[in-house]
Motif scaffolding. Sequence first.
Motif, PDB file in Angstrom:
ATOM      1  N   VAL A 167       0.839  -1.199   0.000  1.00  0.00           N
ATOM      2  CA  VAL A 167       0.000   0.000   0.000  1.00  0.00           C
ATOM      3  C   VAL A 167       0.872   1.247   0.000  1.00  0.00           C
ATOM      4  CG1 VAL A 167      -1.726   1.295   1.298  1.00  0.00           C
ATOM      5  CG2 VAL A 167      -1.887  -1.202   1.154  1.00  0.00           C
ATOM      6  N   LEU A 168       2.020   1.169   0.687  1.00  0.00           N
ATOM      7  CA  LEU A 168       2.929   2.316   0.757  1.00  0.00           C
ATOM      8  C   LEU A 168       3.944   2.318  -0.383  1.00  0.00           C
ATOM      9  CD1 LEU A 168       3.649   2.400   4.600  1.00  0.00           C
ATOM     10  CD2 LEU A 168       2.090   3.856   3.302  1.00  0.00           C
ATOM     11  N   TYR A 169       4.523   1.149  -0.634  1.00  0.00           N
ATOM     12  CA  TYR A 169       5.498   1.037  -1.722  1.00  0.00           C
ATOM     13  C   TYR A 169       5.332  -0.332  -2.360  1.00  0.00           C
ATOM     14  CZ  TYR A 169       9.756   1.454  -4.414  1.00  0.00           C
ATOM     15  OH  TYR A 169      10.651   1.528  -5.455  1.00  0.00           O
ATOM     16  N   ASP A 170       5.087  -0.355  -3.645  1.00  0.00           N
ATOM     17  CA  ASP A 170       4.680  -1.585  -4.328  1.00  0.00           C
ATOM     18  C   ASP A 170       5.860  -2.528  -4.512  1.00  0.00           C
ATOM     19  OD1 ASP A 170       3.227  -3.442  -5.605  1.00  0.00           O
ATOM     20  OD2 ASP A 170       2.537  -2.179  -7.238  1.00  0.00           O
ATOM     21  N   PHE A 171       6.300  -3.139  -3.406  1.00  0.00           N
ATOM     22  CA  PHE A 171       7.476  -3.993  -3.439  1.00  0.00           C
ATOM     23  C   PHE A 171       7.243  -5.245  -4.274  1.00  0.00           C
ATOM     24  CE2 PHE A 171      10.339  -7.230  -1.607  1.00  0.00           C
ATOM     25  CZ  PHE A 171      11.552  -6.574  -1.759  1.00  0.00           C
ATOM     26  N   SER A 172       6.028  -5.752  -4.323  1.00  0.00           N
ATOM     27  CA  SER A 172       5.738  -6.928  -5.145  1.00  0.00           C
ATOM     28  C   SER A 172       6.049  -6.649  -6.611  1.00  0.00           C
ATOM     29  CB  SER A 172       4.274  -7.338  -4.982  1.00  0.00           C
ATOM     30  OG  SER A 172       3.996  -7.696  -3.650  1.00  0.00           O
ATOM     31  N   ALA A 173       5.608  -5.494  -7.086  1.00  0.00           N
ATOM     32  CA  ALA A 173       5.897  -5.119  -8.472  1.00  0.00           C
ATOM     33  C   ALA A 173       7.378  -4.844  -8.666  1.00  0.00           C
ATOM     34  CB  ALA A 173       5.081  -3.891  -8.855  1.00  0.00           C
ATOM     35  N   VAL A 174       8.037  -4.330  -7.625  1.00  0.00           N
ATOM     36  CA  VAL A 174       9.477  -4.103  -7.692  1.00  0.00           C
ATOM     37  C   VAL A 174      10.205  -5.418  -7.943  1.00  0.00           C
ATOM     38  CG1 VAL A 174      11.515  -3.508  -6.309  1.00  0.00           C
ATOM     39  CG2 VAL A 174       9.532  -1.999  -6.310  1.00  0.00           C
ATOM     40  N   CYS A 175       9.811  -6.465  -7.211  1.00  0.00           N
ATOM     41  CA  CYS A 175      10.441  -7.780  -7.385  1.00  0.00           C
ATOM     42  C   CYS A 175      10.229  -8.310  -8.796  1.00  0.00           C
ATOM     43  CB  CYS A 175       9.887  -8.770  -6.353  1.00  0.00           C
ATOM     44  SG  CYS A 175      10.399  -8.439  -4.651  1.00  0.00           S
ATOM     45  N   VAL A 176       9.012  -8.192  -9.296  1.00  0.00           N
ATOM     46  CA  VAL A 176       8.714  -8.671 -10.649  1.00  0.00           C
ATOM     47  C   VAL A 176       9.526  -7.896 -11.680  1.00  0.00           C
ATOM     48  CG1 VAL A 176       6.929  -8.958 -12.390  1.00  0.00           C
ATOM     49  CG2 VAL A 176       6.401  -9.414 -10.003  1.00  0.00           C
ATOM     50  N   ASP A 177       9.545  -6.573 -11.558  1.00  0.00           N
ATOM     51  CA  ASP A 177      10.296  -5.751 -12.510  1.00  0.00           C
ATOM     52  C   ASP A 177      11.786  -6.062 -12.452  1.00  0.00           C
ATOM     53  OD1 ASP A 177       7.972  -4.602 -13.251  1.00  0.00           O
ATOM     54  OD2 ASP A 177       8.424  -2.586 -12.511  1.00  0.00           O
TER      55      ASP A 177
END
Length: 207
Positions: free
Chosen positions: A147-157
């Motif tokens: 919710v604060l920082y999209d770490f899931s998308a960071v990992c995927v990217d």
Amino acid sequence: MSSGLGQAGVNAWYGPATPWVRRVRSYRPNRRGRLVLRRWLRVILLRVFALCAVAGAVGVLSAGPAERLFVAAVVLVSAAFWWRCSLIRIVLRPGEIVRYSVFRHVVIPAGAVRRLHRDSWRGGLLLETHAGEEVDFFWFDGSLWDVLYDFSAVCVDAMTAHTQRPGSKQHAPSSAALVRRFTWTPVGDLLALSAVACLVAGVIAQP
């Protein structure tokens, strides 16, 4: 807003930002040429739990009777498990993606990666290789922290960009197989051995 290594260069990539935190953060490899992805809030909490459990075990051991050795053993086992849980991470190193779980880690050759997808029944992130093998990234996906920082998308990217780096396929061809190994940890293993020692001492001390 996000862009991969192909656009930002081979030494940096920029992860997405959420509406709550509108920022662009650059991730660069460490001195060993590795990029380490962790959920640091989870790591800190788990290690605090482990250290508190160790302190509790020391308190139990100083209290006296041999029966308390069994209690201390159980507490130390929980401390060892929590410490191991804090080791969960993704390491991107030249030609490889390494996913660390609680007890094992799997080394995935970058050239062997076919795709990252969420086609599983539970919708979690999976990595599929050209050979049809799948690696689960459940612990790096769908956290409340997103919710604060999209770490899931960071990992995927980060993983997608890493597999598309120039030379990835030369470092690790698509025919390379996954390697799964047990993860050794000095702190976690020492806590586990201490638990075994307490258990043995408790058995010996029994009348």
